[in-house]
Scaffold this motif. Structure first.
Motif, mmCIF file in Angstrom:
data_model
loop_
_atom_site.group_PDB
_atom_site.id
_atom_site.type_symbol
_atom_site.label_atom_id
_atom_site.label_comp_id
_atom_site.label_asym_id
_atom_site.label_seq_id
_atom_site.Cartn_x
_atom_site.Cartn_y
_atom_site.Cartn_z
ATOM 1 N N GLU A 1 3.709 10.303 -9.398
ATOM 2 C CA GLU A 1 3.061 10.542 -10.685
ATOM 3 C C GLU A 1 2.394 11.920 -10.703
ATOM 4 O O GLU A 1 2.469 12.641 -11.702
ATOM 5 C CB GLU A 1 2.026 9.457 -10.954
ATOM 6 C CG GLU A 1 1.390 9.588 -12.316
ATOM 7 C CD GLU A 1 0.385 8.489 -12.593
ATOM 8 O OE1 GLU A 1 -0.381 8.664 -13.550
ATOM 9 O OE2 GLU A 1 0.360 7.491 -11.859
ATOM 10 N N LYS A 2 1.777 12.309 -9.596
ATOM 11 C CA LYS A 2 1.160 13.639 -9.519
ATOM 12 C C LYS A 2 2.226 14.728 -9.644
ATOM 13 O O LYS A 2 2.026 15.724 -10.348
ATOM 14 C CB LYS A 2 0.402 13.795 -8.202
ATOM 15 C CG LYS A 2 -0.842 12.954 -8.124
ATOM 16 C CD LYS A 2 -1.467 13.057 -6.754
ATOM 17 C CE LYS A 2 -2.586 12.059 -6.596
ATOM 18 N NZ LYS A 2 -3.144 12.077 -5.245
ATOM 19 N N LEU A 3 3.346 14.541 -8.959
ATOM 20 C CA LEU A 3 4.434 15.516 -9.068
ATOM 21 C C LEU A 3 4.969 15.598 -10.489
ATOM 22 O O LEU A 3 5.284 16.691 -10.982
ATOM 23 C CB LEU A 3 5.562 15.161 -8.106
ATOM 24 C CG LEU A 3 5.283 15.393 -6.623
ATOM 25 C CD1 LEU A 3 6.417 14.822 -5.783
ATOM 26 C CD2 LEU A 3 5.092 16.870 -6.350
ATOM 27 N N ASP A 4 5.067 14.468 -11.164
ATOM 28 C CA ASP A 4 5.541 14.463 -12.547
ATOM 29 C C ASP A 4 4.587 15.226 -13.462
ATOM 30 O O ASP A 4 5.021 15.970 -14.348
ATOM 31 C CB ASP A 4 5.719 13.030 -13.061
ATOM 32 C CG ASP A 4 6.952 12.347 -12.499
ATOM 33 O OD1 ASP A 4 7.786 13.037 -11.881
ATOM 34 O OD2 ASP A 4 7.072 11.120 -12.678
ATOM 35 N N VAL A 5 3.289 15.050 -13.253
ATOM 36 C CA VAL A 5 2.306 15.759 -14.075
ATOM 37 C C VAL A 5 2.410 17.262 -13.835
ATOM 38 O O VAL A 5 2.368 18.057 -14.778
ATOM 39 C CB VAL A 5 0.878 15.235 -13.785
ATOM 40 C CG1 VAL A 5 -0.166 16.135 -14.410
ATOM 41 C CG2 VAL A 5 0.725 13.811 -14.286
ATOM 42 N N ILE A 6 2.551 17.665 -12.582
ATOM 43 C CA ILE A 6 2.715 19.089 -12.258
ATOM 44 C C ILE A 6 3.995 19.638 -12.895
ATOM 45 O O ILE A 6 3.993 20.729 -13.470
ATOM 46 C CB ILE A 6 2.720 19.304 -10.731
ATOM 47 C CG1 ILE A 6 1.333 19.011 -10.162
ATOM 48 C CG2 ILE A 6 3.166 20.707 -10.371
ATOM 49 C CD1 ILE A 6 1.293 18.940 -8.645
ATOM 50 N N ALA A 7 5.082 18.865 -12.814
ATOM 51 C CA ALA A 7 6.348 19.312 -13.404
ATOM 52 C C ALA A 7 6.237 19.422 -14.918
ATOM 53 O O ALA A 7 6.775 20.369 -15.520
ATOM 54 C CB ALA A 7 7.475 18.357 -13.019
ATOM 55 N N GLU A 8 5.553 18.477 -15.555
ATOM 56 C CA GLU A 8 5.386 18.552 -17.009
ATOM 57 C C GLU A 8 4.576 19.793 -17.401
ATOM 58 O O GLU A 8 4.896 20.476 -18.370
ATOM 59 C CB GLU A 8 4.701 17.286 -17.525
ATOM 60 C CG GLU A 8 5.598 16.075 -17.508
ATOM 61 C CD GLU A 8 4.858 14.791 -17.871
ATOM 62 O OE1 GLU A 8 3.625 14.833 -18.094
ATOM 63 O OE2 GLU A 8 5.518 13.744 -17.930
ATOM 64 N N ALA B 1 0.836 -1.204 0.000
ATOM 65 C CA ALA B 1 0.000 0.000 0.000
ATOM 66 C C ALA B 1 0.874 1.259 0.000
ATOM 67 O O ALA B 1 0.572 2.233 -0.709
ATOM 68 C CB ALA B 1 -0.928 0.001 1.207
ATOM 69 N N GLY B 2 1.956 1.254 0.767
ATOM 70 C CA GLY B 2 2.853 2.397 0.806
ATOM 71 C C GLY B 2 3.559 2.632 -0.516
ATOM 72 O O GLY B 2 3.722 3.777 -0.950
ATOM 73 N N ARG B 3 3.969 1.556 -1.163
ATOM 74 C CA ARG B 3 4.624 1.677 -2.469
ATOM 75 C C ARG B 3 3.664 2.281 -3.480
ATOM 76 O O ARG B 3 4.015 3.185 -4.237
ATOM 77 C CB ARG B 3 5.093 0.307 -2.960
ATOM 78 C CG ARG B 3 5.732 0.347 -4.349
ATOM 79 C CD ARG B 3 5.936 -1.044 -4.943
ATOM 80 N NE ARG B 3 4.736 -1.846 -4.973
ATOM 81 C CZ ARG B 3 3.794 -1.764 -5.920
ATOM 82 N NH1 ARG B 3 3.906 -0.889 -6.894
ATOM 83 N NH2 ARG B 3 2.737 -2.538 -5.886
ATOM 84 N N ARG B 4 2.426 1.810 -3.482
ATOM 85 C CA ARG B 4 1.446 2.333 -4.425
ATOM 86 C C ARG B 4 1.131 3.793 -4.147
ATOM 87 O O ARG B 4 0.980 4.588 -5.069
ATOM 88 C CB ARG B 4 0.189 1.477 -4.386
ATOM 89 C CG ARG B 4 0.442 0.082 -4.972
ATOM 90 C CD ARG B 4 -0.774 -0.799 -4.975
ATOM 91 N NE ARG B 4 -1.892 -0.074 -5.515
ATOM 92 C CZ ARG B 4 -3.118 -0.111 -5.001
ATOM 93 N NH1 ARG B 4 -3.389 -0.828 -3.976
ATOM 94 N NH2 ARG B 4 -4.087 0.580 -5.535
ATOM 95 N N ALA B 5 1.050 4.173 -2.866
ATOM 96 C CA ALA B 5 0.788 5.578 -2.517
ATOM 97 C C ALA B 5 1.955 6.458 -2.942
ATOM 98 O O ALA B 5 1.765 7.568 -3.453
ATOM 99 C CB ALA B 5 0.534 5.701 -1.020
ATOM 100 N N SER B 6 3.174 5.964 -2.753
ATOM 101 C CA SER B 6 4.361 6.719 -3.158
ATOM 102 C C SER B 6 4.400 6.895 -4.673
ATOM 103 O O SER B 6 4.711 7.979 -5.174
ATOM 104 C CB SER B 6 5.614 5.997 -2.670
ATOM 105 O OG SER B 6 6.761 6.627 -3.135
ATOM 106 N N GLU B 7 4.081 5.839 -5.413
ATOM 107 C CA GLU B 7 4.056 5.942 -6.868
ATOM 108 C C GLU B 7 2.989 6.923 -7.330
ATOM 109 O O GLU B 7 3.212 7.691 -8.270
ATOM 110 C CB GLU B 7 3.798 4.571 -7.498
ATOM 111 C CG GLU B 7 4.964 3.629 -7.438
ATOM 112 C CD GLU B 7 4.643 2.275 -8.024
ATOM 113 O OE1 GLU B 7 3.484 2.043 -8.447
ATOM 114 O OE2 GLU B 7 5.545 1.429 -8.050
ATOM 115 N N ALA B 8 1.834 6.916 -6.681
ATOM 116 C CA ALA B 8 0.764 7.837 -7.054
ATOM 117 C C ALA B 8 1.184 9.283 -6.794
ATOM 118 O O ALA B 8 0.949 10.167 -7.626
ATOM 119 C CB ALA B 8 -0.509 7.504 -6.281
ATOM 120 N N SER B 9 1.835 9.525 -5.658
ATOM 121 C CA SER B 9 2.316 10.879 -5.348
ATOM 122 C C SER B 9 3.368 11.329 -6.354
ATOM 123 O O SER B 9 3.349 12.476 -6.816
ATOM 124 C CB SER B 9 2.904 10.927 -3.943
ATOM 125 O OG SER B 9 1.919 10.677 -2.985
#
Length: 132
Positions: free
Chosen positions: A92-99, A82-90
């Protein structure tokens, strides 16, 4: 644009998630609530009260420690997932904001080479965690 992470692929509707991912989500939901704590506390109290019915103190301790160790191992595995999936989701959100920020910088960087360089560096940084 980079490919979506495992978290993004399993975060969608329930039909796309594996049975294990659904189990992890349900376990995380149930274990993080007060009733689970009280059930665990009740088990410990029942274990303590059961001492007079055991003839061997070591067997009494061994039984509880074995069950508790197996249970804890399963919980650790579920929570790590669950922690790994939450970290990946976070991430991914940061990557979208950076893009999006890089695209904004690039659109404003017609006459400013520093701004153009910053936009390029930001685009290079997106998805860097997957390269290391």
């Amino acid at each position: 644009m980079k490919r979506s992470s495992d978290a993004a692929q399993t975060r969608g509707g329930g039909a796309h998630r594996s049975p294990f991912d659904r189990c992890v989500a349900q376990a995380e939901l149930r274990v993080s609530q007060a009733p689970f704590f009280f059930v665990c506390a009740g088990i410990v109290v029942a274990w303590l009260i059961s001492l007079p019915w055991w003839t061997d103190l070591e067997a009494w301790q061994f039984a509880f420690y074995t069950v508790a160790s197996v249970f804890m191992l399963l919980l650790v595995v579920l929570f790590e997932n669950a922690g790994r999936r939450a970290s990946e989701a976070s991430q991914e959100k940061l990557d979208v904001i950076a893009e999006a920020l890089a695209a904004l910088l690039a659109s404003s960087a017609f006459n400013d080479p520093e701004l153009r360089t910053a936009a390029e560096r930001l685009r290079e940084a997106v998805g860097r965690e997957e390269r290391y």
